[in-house]
Design a protein around this motif. Structure first.
Motif, mmCIF file in Angstrom:
data_model
loop_
_atom_site.group_PDB
_atom_site.id
_atom_site.type_symbol
_atom_site.label_atom_id
_atom_site.label_comp_id
_atom_site.label_asym_id
_atom_site.label_seq_id
_atom_site.Cartn_x
_atom_site.Cartn_y
_atom_site.Cartn_z
ATOM 1 N N VAL A 51 0.861 -1.182 0.000
ATOM 2 C CA VAL A 51 0.000 0.000 0.000
ATOM 3 C C VAL A 51 0.896 1.230 0.000
ATOM 4 O O VAL A 51 1.749 1.384 0.870
ATOM 5 C CB VAL A 51 -0.924 0.015 1.241
ATOM 6 C CG1 VAL A 51 -1.775 1.266 1.258
ATOM 7 C CG2 VAL A 51 -1.780 -1.242 1.271
ATOM 8 N N VAL A 52 0.699 2.081 -0.977
ATOM 9 C CA VAL A 52 1.489 3.309 -1.101
ATOM 10 C C VAL A 52 0.864 4.376 -0.214
ATOM 11 O O VAL A 52 -0.352 4.575 -0.245
ATOM 12 C CB VAL A 52 1.526 3.772 -2.578
ATOM 13 C CG1 VAL A 52 2.338 5.042 -2.723
ATOM 14 C CG2 VAL A 52 2.082 2.674 -3.454
ATOM 15 N N PRO A 53 1.666 5.063 0.599
ATOM 16 C CA PRO A 53 1.109 6.091 1.484
ATOM 17 C C PRO A 53 0.562 7.282 0.701
ATOM 18 O O PRO A 53 1.035 7.595 -0.394
ATOM 19 C CB PRO A 53 2.299 6.508 2.341
ATOM 20 C CG PRO A 53 3.500 6.153 1.549
ATOM 21 C CD PRO A 53 3.117 4.958 0.721
ATOM 22 N N ILE A 54 -0.433 7.902 1.284
ATOM 23 C CA ILE A 54 -1.009 9.122 0.704
ATOM 24 C C ILE A 54 -0.167 10.291 1.189
ATOM 25 O O ILE A 54 0.117 10.417 2.376
ATOM 26 C CB ILE A 54 -2.468 9.321 1.157
ATOM 27 C CG1 ILE A 54 -3.321 8.168 0.662
ATOM 28 C CG2 ILE A 54 -3.005 10.661 0.688
ATOM 29 C CD1 ILE A 54 -4.741 8.196 1.188
ATOM 30 N N ARG A 55 0.234 11.126 0.264
ATOM 31 C CA ARG A 55 1.001 12.312 0.650
ATOM 32 C C ARG A 55 0.033 13.406 1.061
ATOM 33 O O ARG A 55 -0.891 13.731 0.329
ATOM 34 C CB ARG A 55 1.862 12.793 -0.499
ATOM 35 C CG ARG A 55 2.957 11.811 -0.793
ATOM 36 C CD ARG A 55 3.958 12.416 -1.727
ATOM 37 N NE ARG A 55 5.079 11.511 -1.824
ATOM 38 C CZ ARG A 55 6.321 11.899 -1.878
ATOM 39 N NH1 ARG A 55 6.607 13.174 -1.876
ATOM 40 N NH2 ARG A 55 7.284 11.031 -1.965
ATOM 41 N N MET A 56 0.261 13.938 2.235
ATOM 42 C CA MET A 56 -0.598 15.011 2.725
ATOM 43 C C MET A 56 0.111 16.346 2.532
ATOM 44 O O MET A 56 1.312 16.451 2.750
ATOM 45 C CB MET A 56 -0.872 14.807 4.222
ATOM 46 C CG MET A 56 -1.540 13.465 4.543
ATOM 47 S SD MET A 56 -3.164 13.269 3.803
ATOM 48 C CE MET A 56 -4.105 14.221 4.938
#
Length: 70
Positions: free
Chosen positions: A56-61
């Motif tokens: 799972v690729v992290p979401i960039r905030m």
């Protein structure tokens, strides 16, 4: 690319899980495997593919206006 066949115990060790979990992946057909008589083996490339598909690729905030957005 390697054609090496891994035992269930070897796959479990590489994933850091129990052999039972690996056997469940096999039973649910969530990982590709080879059946040779009563023996079950998993190709190294099948394990790599499972890991890639499960990553799972992290979401960039970032900041946008007054709040955070994805």
């Amino acid at each position: 690319m390697s054609d090496r066949l891994l035992k269930v115990a070897e796959v479990a060790e590489r994933l850091g899980v129990t052999e039972r979990f690996v056997r469940r992946l096999i039973a649910e057909r969530r990982i590709e495997y080879v059946k040779a008589g009563t023996h079950v083996r998993i190709k190294e490339e099948a394990l790599t593919a499972y890991i890639d598909e499960s990553t799972v690729v992290p979401i960039r905030m970032g900041l946008h206006g007054n709040g955070l957005v994805a």
